[in-house]
Design a protein around this motif. Sequence first.
Motif, PDB file in Angstrom:
ATOM      1  N   ALA A  11      -4.758  -3.148 -24.707  1.00  0.00           N
ATOM      2  CA  ALA A  11      -5.206  -4.238 -23.856  1.00  0.00           C
ATOM      3  C   ALA A  11      -6.621  -3.963 -23.347  1.00  0.00           C
ATOM      4  CB  ALA A  11      -4.251  -4.391 -22.681  1.00  0.00           C
ATOM      5  N   PRO A  12      -7.299  -5.013 -22.860  1.00  0.00           N
ATOM      6  CA  PRO A  12      -8.632  -4.793 -22.289  1.00  0.00           C
ATOM      7  C   PRO A  12      -8.574  -3.794 -21.127  1.00  0.00           C
ATOM      8  CG  PRO A  12      -8.139  -7.138 -22.464  1.00  0.00           C
ATOM      9  CD  PRO A  12      -6.892  -6.395 -22.827  1.00  0.00           C
ATOM     10  N   PHE A  13      -9.586  -2.986 -21.008  1.00  0.00           N
ATOM     11  CA  PHE A  13      -9.699  -1.952 -19.970  1.00  0.00           C
ATOM     12  C   PHE A  13      -8.625  -0.869 -20.110  1.00  0.00           C
ATOM     13  CE2 PHE A  13     -11.316  -5.904 -18.045  1.00  0.00           C
ATOM     14  CZ  PHE A  13     -12.649  -5.534 -17.895  1.00  0.00           C
ATOM     15  N   GLY A  14      -8.006  -0.765 -21.267  1.00  0.00           N
ATOM     16  CA  GLY A  14      -6.983   0.257 -21.489  1.00  0.00           C
ATOM     17  C   GLY A  14      -7.528   1.663 -21.338  1.00  0.00           C
ATOM     18  N   ASN A  15      -8.775   1.879 -21.776  1.00  0.00           N
ATOM     19  CA  ASN A  15      -9.375   3.213 -21.641  1.00  0.00           C
ATOM     20  C   ASN A  15      -9.632   3.562 -20.186  1.00  0.00           C
ATOM     21  OD1 ASN A  15      -9.303   3.734 -24.354  1.00  0.00           O
ATOM     22  ND2 ASN A  15     -11.332   2.897 -24.718  1.00  0.00           N
ATOM     23  N   TYR A  16      -9.954   2.586 -19.358  1.00  0.00           N
ATOM     24  CA  TYR A  16     -10.144   2.831 -17.932  1.00  0.00           C
ATOM     25  C   TYR A  16      -8.823   3.274 -17.293  1.00  0.00           C
ATOM     26  CZ  TYR A  16     -10.859   2.011 -12.988  1.00  0.00           C
ATOM     27  OH  TYR A  16     -10.907   2.156 -11.632  1.00  0.00           O
ATOM     28  N   ILE A  17      -7.753   2.612 -17.670  1.00  0.00           N
ATOM     29  CA  ILE A  17      -6.429   2.956 -17.132  1.00  0.00           C
ATOM     30  C   ILE A  17      -6.037   4.367 -17.546  1.00  0.00           C
ATOM     31  CG2 ILE A  17      -3.968   2.391 -17.329  1.00  0.00           C
ATOM     32  CD1 ILE A  17      -4.864  -0.562 -17.406  1.00  0.00           C
ATOM     33  N   LEU A  18      -6.455   4.774 -18.737  1.00  0.00           N
ATOM     34  CA  LEU A  18      -6.142   6.104 -19.243  1.00  0.00           C
ATOM     35  C   LEU A  18      -6.674   7.202 -18.323  1.00  0.00           C
ATOM     36  CD1 LEU A  18      -4.929   7.679 -21.641  1.00  0.00           C
ATOM     37  CD2 LEU A  18      -7.183   7.601 -22.692  1.00  0.00           C
ATOM     38  N   GLN A  19      -7.746   6.920 -17.596  1.00  0.00           N
ATOM     39  CA  GLN A  19      -8.366   7.926 -16.747  1.00  0.00           C
ATOM     40  C   GLN A  19      -7.530   8.267 -15.520  1.00  0.00           C
ATOM     41  OE1 GLN A  19     -12.250   6.521 -15.793  1.00  0.00           O
ATOM     42  NE2 GLN A  19     -12.945   6.547 -17.908  1.00  0.00           N
TER      43      GLN A  19
END
Length: 86
Positions: A11-19
């Motif tokens: 999903a969009p911003f998935g990499n941000y959530i990963l942090q």
Amino acid sequence: IILVLYHHANAPFGNYILQFHMPALFFLSGYTEYVLNKELPLSEYIKSRFVRLIIPYFAFETKEKAVAFESYLKTGSGHAFTNSHF
């Protein structure tokens, strides 16, 4: 858990959530465990968990350190260390 699913769905911003989703999950699970098992005051609980978790974190902060320790444990000296410490 919802954030983990969101990340794995690309999903969009998935990499941000990963942090932050894994640290948040660890924090919530630790806090929940504390609330359910109030054996120690909060300050003592945090101190005991900090020592128990932060030392291995720094000791094995890289994969190379973890692999080297695993190799050591498989040697004769490592077996003696394991038998006396575990």
